[in-house]
Scaffold this active site. Structure first.
Site, mmCIF file in Angstrom:
data_model
loop_
_atom_site.group_PDB
_atom_site.id
_atom_site.type_symbol
_atom_site.label_atom_id
_atom_site.label_comp_id
_atom_site.label_asym_id
_atom_site.label_seq_id
_atom_site.Cartn_x
_atom_site.Cartn_y
_atom_site.Cartn_z
ATOM 1 N N ARG A 142 30.638 31.337 32.790
ATOM 2 C CA ARG A 142 29.857 32.564 32.672
ATOM 3 C C ARG A 142 28.477 32.303 32.093
ATOM 4 N NH1 ARG A 142 30.897 38.080 29.532
ATOM 5 N NH2 ARG A 142 28.818 37.569 28.813
ATOM 6 N N ARG A 164 35.941 33.542 33.350
ATOM 7 C CA ARG A 164 35.184 33.973 34.526
ATOM 8 C C ARG A 164 34.435 32.768 35.070
ATOM 9 N NH1 ARG A 164 31.955 38.894 35.148
ATOM 10 N NH2 ARG A 164 31.528 39.064 37.387
ATOM 11 N N LYS A 189 34.072 47.979 32.175
ATOM 12 C CA LYS A 189 35.331 47.362 31.766
ATOM 13 C C LYS A 189 36.035 48.330 30.825
ATOM 14 C CE LYS A 189 32.850 44.590 28.367
ATOM 15 N NZ LYS A 189 32.378 43.231 28.072
ATOM 16 N N GLU A 223 38.331 34.692 38.442
ATOM 17 C CA GLU A 223 38.849 34.334 37.125
ATOM 18 C C GLU A 223 39.623 33.029 37.272
ATOM 19 O OE1 GLU A 223 38.055 36.702 34.893
ATOM 20 O OE2 GLU A 223 39.000 35.947 33.072
ATOM 21 N N GLU A 254 40.536 47.389 39.282
ATOM 22 C CA GLU A 254 41.335 46.165 39.387
ATOM 23 C C GLU A 254 41.600 45.629 37.992
ATOM 24 O OE1 GLU A 254 39.332 42.753 41.283
ATOM 25 O OE2 GLU A 254 37.453 43.822 40.991
ATOM 26 N N LYS A 262 41.650 43.294 34.735
ATOM 27 C CA LYS A 262 40.752 42.335 34.093
ATOM 28 C C LYS A 262 41.655 41.234 33.564
ATOM 29 C CE LYS A 262 36.976 42.347 30.676
ATOM 30 N NZ LYS A 262 37.017 40.915 30.604
#
Lengths: 335, 537
Positions: free
Chosen positions: B250, B230, B403, B275, B223, B225
């Site tokens: 975060r 976050r 990531k 996000e 998916e 980023k």
């Protein structure tokens, strides 16, 4: 008859004793100078004749190689400098050889303090309170936030940090003339007799102090240390400019300390990356400045080099006549 | 209180993170309850005494010192609390008094009213030295600012009692100062605090960077980023039936007050990972997408939000994952099950405040790589690769999530200024400001600064750079040196934006030094126009 005290005239580059054509601590070369002490913002080479205490002359010779025209004047000795003016050098308690200069003419008495402090100092003679009409005082720490604690407290702090940092070293930034030797002498007085390591710029002045009778114990140059390990658990002294310099990389895990009156203010310490601030100054703090003015009790106080404004205000609040002089060349030194 | 004052004083002069941690941990271990809890609250800005303001302190001083002397001193020192601590005139004949504990001081400060504050504060000041007064004023007026973040304080707490910082984070927001249950648990082995009914933070699951090699898309889902912040959205209903929603960043900071539009938006009790973005057209393409990070930045760090901001830059959350939903803890369940749960939840969530982070479908890894390369235009950070069977676990666990950031953008810049670093780097020039040409350098163009970086080189390179700076200094401004315009850096960065703060009109995100181009002549470095072409605002 001329106006009172017209014979003494502050100019931007020093105080002019007009009838004797002699200057006190001039920042440019003159035919004849009276020098209060050996710091660079008061003493410089190139004068025709230099009158100062023997210790100050020795310091000047070391720094500027000024032998020609040197005229030694002992503490308490009174000499005629011409134009009906007599000059007397009195101890100022600032650094080795430092003097206040008393000028007398036709019953009028003026004292120029140079830099001074009232706290005890094993490396120099104590400040002598002397009555006068005009008192020309320094004001380096002329703000009420400045109080210098007793030096014993700061030395204990230093020794405590040293014992907590036995694997590394404590690097103390200190002005090479006066502060360094005073810190060493106070460490010795507190029973610390280990070798103290020195930056090269400190060596000659420490030797001069010893020749003048100030015992400093076992000193060694950092460059002469057999290894980095030899300096573990030791105190190292360097001029403030060397604290964050490449030079410090040769030391084992140094904790950065600095001995200065400015360390009283957190921001000043943090700016310089100081981890252990030691509030040790060779200048009078606010309390010393104000009590000295009160004890000397002059008709008028002239204030120079430093934070004149606040001290001027204090004089006003206490109904004392005062004025601020704007002399050039005196800056915040690394006191 | 003396110990707390000594701690603050030591922290002021410490730059090393490890030494700060050690100082705080030693304090927390050695001090009694509840003093150490109040200290922790003070360090994490969890205390507030509304009766004491900076003006209270100033007025108190005005009664005791000439206003001119105060003003001159305040100007020199630069900090009201410190000036007052240094100038407070001690009582003439101070009778020795039993020292106050931190808890007693906090109690007295809490009891203050605007009317009683001056007299009570004066009494407290009289009992302390300058260091103690400094700590007292900082504590009373809030904002201790000794270079300790809430996160650092929690890490120190974990270190002091040998517990996991993730667990501390979990309990933290459920408790109030002086955190008695937290100390009972960590220091004395009591049962962990009861957290029912509290919308508390759960530590985030994080990803490893995908270094090299391929992954099998039958095992991993991909998916986007997204380039926002976050967040974790938590709604809980307590036993009285009252629902509360909080937004956590975060780092576990409660940022609910900054995004009030989200607090009533979640209709069910749940813990969701996503996000946070603001509406715009730069991210997510079609209508209903998000603005660039630059737009979001306008809303960060505010304690109150104006109606205008709420209207012009409304926030929403693009959801990635579900941790808890309506009483079920899904964290142990495989990702594919959580994803299905999240997809089933979506129709129940208001589209004005939530959307779903879409999966990126690709035929194989090579196809995915091509999709990633084209992602530049969408102004997104890269791809996330999640193992379809991965549970939701705190922190970074190998092989579960990756990531895969876009390759960074690169630009050749000329070094203009260098500044000394701090701590271990204090004798090296390690912070560099660099610039690009504002035209043709051979036709008299000038360099304009475009960014600053202090990472991306090895220790050996740092030594070489330091040597270069010292040998090529043109001017010195305190700790900063201006150097000859000779050395070229290849600078890597994630994106570039317009900025009014810089003369060049642009600002880079995450610039770091990618390569030192000792070989490249300065006039061959890039022009500002090349950077400007990359702006995607």
């Amino acid at each position: 008859m001329s106006a009172p005290f017209a014979w003494i005239r502050p100019e931007p580059w020093g105080i002019h004793i007009v009838p004797a054509d002699t200057w006190v601590d001039p920042s440019r070369a003159v035919p004849r100078a009276l020098v209060t002490h050996g710091h660079a913002d008061h003493a410089r080479g190139g004068h025709g004749e230099t009158l100062a205490t023997p210790a100050t002359l020795a310091i000047m010779q070391l720094r500027y190689n000024t032998q020609a025209g040197a005229v030694p004047v002992d503490y308490g000795e009174s000499i005629a400098i011409g134009g009906g003016v007599r000059a007397t050098f009195l101890p100022a308690g600032h650094v080795l050889g430092s003097a206040q200069i008393l000028l007398e003419r036709a019953g009028e008495r003026v004292i120029i303090t140079g830099d001074y402090k009232r706290a005890p100092d094993p490396t120099c003679a104590p400040f002598a309170v002397t009555p006068c009409d005009i008192f020309i005082t320094e004001a380096t720490f002329g703000l009420p936030v400045f109080t210098h604690p007793p030096i014993g407290e700061e030395i204990s702090k230093l020794l405590k940090s040293l014992s907590e940092n036995a694997e590394g070293s404590v690097l103390v930034g200190a002005y090479a003339l006066g502060k360094a030797q005073r810190v060493i002498a106070e460490l010795r007085a507190a029973g610390h007799h280990d070798t103290i390591f020195l930056h090269g710029a400190m060596e000659a002045m420490c030797r001069l102090y010893e020749e003048q009778g100030v015992a400093l114990g076992d000193l060694r140059l950092v460059s002469d240390a057999p290894s980095k390990d030899a300096m573990r658990g030791a105190i190292v002294l360097a001029p403030p400019s060397a604290l964050n310099d490449r030079w410090s990389r040769r030391l084992p895990a140094p904790l950065t300390a600095m001995a200065s009156g400015w360390m009283r203010v957190r921001g000043r310490a943090r700016q310089r990356g100081v981890e252990l601030p030691l509030v040790i100054s060779d200048h009078a703090d606010w309390n010393e400045l104000t009590t000295t003015i009160a004890a000397v009790n002059p008709q008028e106080t002239w204030i120079t080099h430093g934070r004149e404004e606040a001290l001027l205000r204090w004089c006003q609040l206490n109904q004392r006549r005062a004025r601020a002089l704007a002399l050039v060349g005196y800056e915040d030194e690394d006191d | 209180m003396e110990e707390f004052a000594a701690l603050l004083d030591a922290l002021v002069y410490t730059t090393s993170r490890n030494r700060k941690l050690a100082l705080i941990a030693a304090y927390l271990r050695s001090q009694p309850d509840p003093d150490r809890g109040w200290a922790l609250a003070g360090l994490t800005e969890g205390l507030n005494f509304p009766a004491v303001k900076s003006s209270t302190i100033r007025n108190l001083m005005m009664e005791r010192i000439d206003p001119v002397l105060w003003a001159l001193s305040r100007d020199f020192v630069g900090d009201t609390a410190e000036t007052a601590s240094l100038l407070w005139p001690g009582p003439e004949d101070a009778a020795p008094q039993t020292p106050l504990s931190l808890a007693e001081v906090v109690e007295r400060l809490s009891d203050l009213t605007r009317a009683t504050a001056p007299k009570e504060l004066a009494d407290l000041f009289d009992r302390k030295d300058a260091k103690g007064r400094y700590a007292l004023i900082k504590l009373a007026t809030g904002g201790i600012r000794v270079g300790v973040s809430a996160r650092l304080a929690k890490t120190a707490f974990a270190q002091a009692f040998d517990v996991a910082v993730e667990e501390v984070e979990e309990y933290w927001h459920a408790l109030v100062p002086p955190y008695a249950e937290l100390f009972d648990w960590a220091a004395d082995g009591a049962t962990p605090p009861d957290l029912a009914g509290v919308p508390r933070f759960r530590p985030f699951m994080l990803a490893h960077p995908l270094e090299d090699g391929e992954i099998d898309l039958s095992d991993y889902a991909a998916e986007w980023k997204w380039d926002g912040i976050r967040v974790q959205l938590v709604r809980t209903t307590n036993h009285e039936g009252r629902a509360e929603t909080r937004v956590y960043s975060r780092s576990g900071d409660d940022i609910s007050a900054t995004f009030p539009e989200l607090l009533g938006a979640l209709p069910v009790d749940a813990v969701l990972d996503g996000e946070l973005l603001v509406r715009g057209s730069a991210q997510g393409g079609e209508a209903g997408g998000a603005a660039s990070f630059n737009a979001l930045q306008q809303r960060l760090g505010r304690k109150t939000v104006s109606a205008k901001m709420l209207k012009e830059s409304p926030a929403f959350v693009r959801l990635y994952d579900v941790l808890l939903c309506e009483g079920t803890d899904w964290r142990e369940a495989p990702w594919k099950l959580r994803r299905a749960t999240l997809e089933a939840l979506m129709p129940h969530l208001p589209a004005s405040h939530f959307d779903l982070s879409a999966l990126v479908e690709a035929d194989d890894f090579a196809h995915l790589a091509r999709i990633r390369e084209s992602a530049r235009d969408a102004a997104i950070e890269g791809l996330m690769l999640k193992h379809r069977d991965s549970p939701y676990v705190a922190g970074r666990k190998a092989a579960l999530w990756y990531k895969w950031k876009r390759d960074p953008l690169l630009v050749d810049c000329v070094v203009m200024y260098a500044q000394r670093g701090s701590g271990k780097r204090s004798s090296f020039h390690s912070d560099f400001t660099f610039g690009c040409w504002d035209g043709d350098p051979d036709a008299g163009a000038e360099l304009l600064p475009v960014g600053k970086a202090y990472t991306g080189f090895t220790d050996a390179e740092l030594k070489q750079l330091d040597k270069f700076v010292r040998q090529n200094t043109l001017n010195r401004f305190g700790p900063v040196r201006e150097v000859k315009r000779e050395l070229v850096f290849e600078v890597a960065f994630d994106s570039v934006h317009t900025s009014k703060r810089h003369k060049s009109g642009i600002a880079m995100r995450f610039p770091r030094i990618h390569r030192i181009r000792w070989d490249k002549p300065a006039h061959e470095a890039d022009k500002i126009a090349a950077l400007r072409a990359l702006i995607k605002d």
